[in-house]
Each structure stands twice: as structure tokens, then as C-alpha cells.
Scaffold this active site. Structure first.
Site, PDB file in Angstrom:
ATOM      1  N   LYS A 122       1.869  16.427  10.697  1.00  0.00           N
ATOM      2  CA  LYS A 122       2.354  17.616  11.410  1.00  0.00           C
ATOM      3  C   LYS A 122       1.562  17.827  12.696  1.00  0.00           C
ATOM      4  O   LYS A 122       1.713  18.839  13.364  1.00  0.00           O
ATOM      5  CB  LYS A 122       2.212  18.857  10.520  1.00  0.00           C
ATOM      6  N   ARG A 127     -11.038   7.534   5.629  1.00  0.00           N
ATOM      7  CA  ARG A 127     -10.636   6.299   6.288  1.00  0.00           C
ATOM      8  C   ARG A 127      -9.588   6.659   7.326  1.00  0.00           C
ATOM      9  O   ARG A 127      -8.714   7.486   7.080  1.00  0.00           O
ATOM     10  CB  ARG A 127     -10.037   5.314   5.292  1.00  0.00           C
ATOM     11  N   ARG A 146      -7.924  -0.361  -2.410  1.00  0.00           N
ATOM     12  CA  ARG A 146      -9.151  -0.879  -2.979  1.00  0.00           C
ATOM     13  C   ARG A 146     -10.346   0.056  -2.736  1.00  0.00           C
ATOM     14  O   ARG A 146     -11.060   0.435  -3.654  1.00  0.00           O
ATOM     15  CB  ARG A 146      -9.418  -2.229  -2.323  1.00  0.00           C
TER      16      ARG A 146
END
Ligand SMILES: [Zn+2]
Lengths: 142, 313
Positions: B80, B101, B51
Site C-alpha cells: 500500500k 529481509r 529458508r
């Protein structure tokens, strides 16, 4: 026990009784070659009893941020040729790097080990520090 | 170069400026359709949030810009073992602005001190989510025409809801705001929010467990989801869950002009029948969120567009 007063050196006076050893460790004084003395439970008019640290090296660079954080009551006296040439009061530092560790398990410092643990003074009156990454409060209990 | 990590980094004047821009974009979308031509937004989503990511991407496309990025940690170099700092330095070479985020609190801040381009915090764990708060503020202002002199109710999980805490902090800087905190005792607003924000700023508030009793007073009702796992026992959950569901019947108690907000996704705390009520603002809130992200991207990229003078009503 008698410890000679030092001719040239730094005296950390008015350490809250019992905190001398902790300050010794935080300042890494065990790494020094010069004579260092910790006096514990010295009678004091102002404090009842206090700890004192004497370091026989007047030019030693000390981390005042650490001292201010651990014990803002401490006075730092610089002695040269038997007389006190400088008397400093330490205060709570604005920023602490790698002195306290963030205890928040969700903080980015838990997964990224190379990040320095930095806390900033959020409230001077109450001595509250917050992690710069996650805002978690640190209490000044050591 | 500036980033946005915490909503409180923006002054009230800057918030007003962003909302003015968002209003102008809504009124004249064509004027803004090309202002970010040649600019790239990197959406670095170390945990999925479709969203929020789509909102950022739509915002950048509507400004005429382009988007690159990843939508989960597994497809990034974090898998990694690359640090957030290194990722930020590398992505700064590709993109003009970053929206990040991350599940860990403070990760976008680490990115912002290492990136050479602005970083927008698109949510860091339960910590900050400033663009959600921007959307909430714009929703209230657009729906009611003001951000001062009103009674704002928060209902549901006030303990763990970070969007609630951020909005309370942001609204506390406006004058004439009163809060009504509606929740089960177990999910009351945490003491530190009460002390650090409400008491410190002397903002009047009251706490109640009864939504219906206070509904007639509210100008804004901010609904949140109560998760079953937050309750100590099943019995308590079953006893309480219905009392915090907003129904068309309960809406009859509310003021004629008011706004119902919800950070979404909704589960069952607002019945579908409320959706067609003109006071139900939660889907328009999604739209406002996109416009506020557009305004924010422009601000952080130093793109200034003259805002058309509003006609005085
Ligand atoms: Zn932290």
C-alpha cells in the site's frame, strides 16, 4: 572590473578556479538579498588563479560541510568594520546530508524518496564518502 | 538497544561470545527452551526467502518465544506504499525484536534507526547478510575447533557472492588466515574487496583457476554456485562448469581433517556422493545457523544465561 572590498561580510577565498559558481549554487546564495560578488580567475601566488566569493553579510550562517566537501582548500574570512576578525579553514565534513545523491540503483533511497541522502566520510586521506544505507562510494568529483 | 545490520559491527570478542552461547545451546538445549517466553519475533520478509525465515522462526520457537510476520511484500503494508521507517515504528509496538529481509540495500538499516526494538538484517539485496556469516564462522569453529591459523579456499562465483565477501571480511580479523581464491577469470573476487580487505589487512592470498591443484592445502573449502547467466558465452560456461564441481574423487585430494561449506541451496556444484563424506559440513551448517540466530536473538534481547564451563580436552 573593480569590486570594492567589503566592510562587513564573509569572503570565501582560495576557491579552486572554476568552482566558484558551483559553490554559489550549493550555498543557495542566489536567495540572498544582500550584495554577492563572484570573482573568477583571480591571480594567486599560491594557486596560480583562484575564485573568490564576497557576501556582504557578516552574520550569515553558511553550511561549512558543503564548502568543505566541494573544496577543502577554501578559507572563510569574516570581515567586520573593514578588518578580518575570523579566518577559518574548512575541512572534509564527517557527514553530508543531501549534497550528493546515491547512484546505486539497488539502494533503498531509490524507492523511498523521503529518505535523506546521507554520506559519511570513510577515508579522510583519500576523501572517500560512503552512502550510510548501501555503502556505495561517492567520488568527490562534482 | 542494539541491532545487527553488518557483521563487522560485532567485535571478535562478541563473535566469540555468540559462538560460545551457540555451542552451549547445542550441548544443553533444555536450558534455553524457555528463555524467550513471552517475547515475540517479527519476521518482516519483503522478498521471499523461506529458508532464512524458517531458520529465524525455529530459533525463536526453540527459545520459547513466539513469531509473527509476513513472508512477501504483497502481504505487507508495503504494497500500500508504506515506508520501511513507518513499518518499523508500527511493528515495534507488536514485537520485541525484528528480523527483516528486503530487496533494497540499506532497508534494514532504515528500519533499525526507526524501530524502538532491535532489528536483525536477514539479507538486504546483494549487500549484507550477517547471520549467514555468523553461521559460516560457527561452522568452521565447530568443525575444526578454531578460527585461526588455517587456509580457507573459496570456490566458484567470487565476484557476485556476497556471502564470500562477508566471510572474507570477518575471517580477516583472525590471525594466521590464508585465503585461496578459486574461480574462473570472469568471476574473480572484485578489486575493491581485494584492496579494501585483503591488502589493507595484509592477509596473504593467492588466486587460481584450478581447484584440484590447491585442494590438498585447504582446511576449509567454501563452495558457491556458478550461475550460467554470469558467463559471457555458452561455450565458456560449458568448458568451465565441470572444473568447479566438487566430486568424491576430488575429495580424495583433500586433507583428512577439513570442512566443506556451502551457503545453500546447492544445484550441482557439489555432487550428492560427497554428502556422506564426514568432511561435508553444509547440512550441519544449516543447524549451526539456527543456533547462532538463537544466540543472536538472546544477545540483542539482553537475555543472559550462564554458560557451562567446557571441559579441557
Ligand atoms: Zn545508497
Amino acid at each position: 572590473m573593480k569590486i570594492d572590498s567589503i566592510k562587513d561580510g564573509i569572503v570565501l577565498d582560495h576557491i579552486t578556479a572554476g568552482r566558484g559558481m558551483r559553490i554559489y549554487q550549493l550555498l543557495h546564495l542566489e536567495e540572498l538579498d544582500c550584495p554577492v560578488a563572484i570573482l573568477k580567475n583571480v591571480p594567486s601566488k599560491k594557486m596560480g588563479k583562484k575564485d573568490i566569493i564576497k557576501i556582504s553579510d557578516a552574520d550569515l550562517h553558511l553550511d561549512f560541510a558543503v564548502i568543505g566537501y566541494v573544496d577543502p582548500e577554501i578559507t572563510v574570512n569574516v570581515i567586520r568594520e573593514g578588518t578580518c576578525v575570523e579566518k577559518k579553514h574548512v575541512e572534509l565534513p564527517e557527514e553530508l546530508e543531501n549534497v550528493i545523491r546515491c547512484k546505486n540503483p539497488r539502494c533503498i533511497t531509490t524507492t523511498e524518496q523521503e529518505l535523506p541522502h546521507i554520506f559519511r566520510l570513510a577515508d579522510r586521506h583519500d576523501g572517500i564518502y560512503r552512502c550510510i544505507y548501501c555503502d556505495t562510494k561517492a567520488s568527490r568529483q562534482l | 538497544m542494539r541491532s545487527l545490520i553488518d557483521i563487522l559491527e560485532l567485535s571478535v570478542e562478541e563473535l566469540d561470545g555468540l559462538m560460545n552461547t551457540a555451542d552451549d545451546i547445542m550441548a544443553n538445549p533444555a536450558k534455553y527452551s524457555d528463555v524467550c517466553r513471552g517475547k515475540k519475533l517479527a519476521t518482516l520478509f519483503f522478498e521471499p526467502s523461506t529458508r532464512t525465515r524458517l531458520s529465524f522462526e525455529a530459533a525463536m520457537y526453540e527459545l520459547g518465544g513466539n513469531v509473527l510476520g509476513f513472508s512477501e511484500a504483497a502481504s505487507s503494508s508495503a504494497s500500500k506504499g508504506e515506508s520501511v521507517a513507518d513499518t518499523a515504528k508500527v511493528v515495534s509496538c507488536y514485537a520485541d525484536i525484528i528480523a527483516m529481509r528486503h530487496p533494497k540495500e540499506g532497508a534494514p538499516y532504515v528500519a533499525s534507526i526507526n524501530a524502538s526494538v532491535p532489528v536483525i538484517n536477514a539479507g538486504d539485496g546483494g549487500h549484507n547478510h550477517p547471520t549467514q556469516t555468523l553461521a559460516d564462522l560457527e561452522t568452521i569453529r565447530h568443525e575444526l575447533g578454531r578460527l585461526t591459523d588455517m587456509t580457507v579456499g573459496f570456490c566458484g562465483d567470487l565476484k557476485f557472492g556476497r556471502t564470500v565477501h562477508s566471510l572474507i571480511a570477518a575471517l580477516s580479523r583472525y590471525t594466521g588466515i590464508k585465503f585461496v581464491l578459486i574461480s574462473p577469470v570472469e568471476l574473480r573476487l572484485p578489486d575493491y574487496v581485494r584492496r579494501d580487505i585483503l591488502v589493507t589487512n595484509r592477509v596473504p592470498y593467492k588466486e587460481t583457476t584450478d581447484l584440484e591443484a590447491v585442494l590438498p592445502e585447504l582446511d576449509v573449502l567454501y563452495m558457491t554456485r556458478i550461475q550460467k547467466e554470469r558467463f559471457f558465452n555458452e561455450e565458456e560456461y560449458l568448458r568451465l562448469k565441470d572444473s568447479y564441481i566438487l566430486t568424491a574423487d576430488k575429495m580424495k585430494l583433500a586433507k583428512e581433517k577439513m570442512a566443506v561449506l556451502h551457503p545453500l541451496p546447492r544445484v550441482n556444484e557439489i555432487s550428492v556422493a560427497v554428502d556422506k563424506d564426514p568432511r561435508a559440513a553444509y547440512f550441519r551448517q544449516v543447524l549451526y545457523a539456527k543456533y547462532m540466530r538463537m544466540a543472536l536473538i538472546m544477545k540483542l534481547l539482553d537475555i543472559a544465561v550462564e554458560i557451562d564451563a567446557k571441559e579441557e580436552a
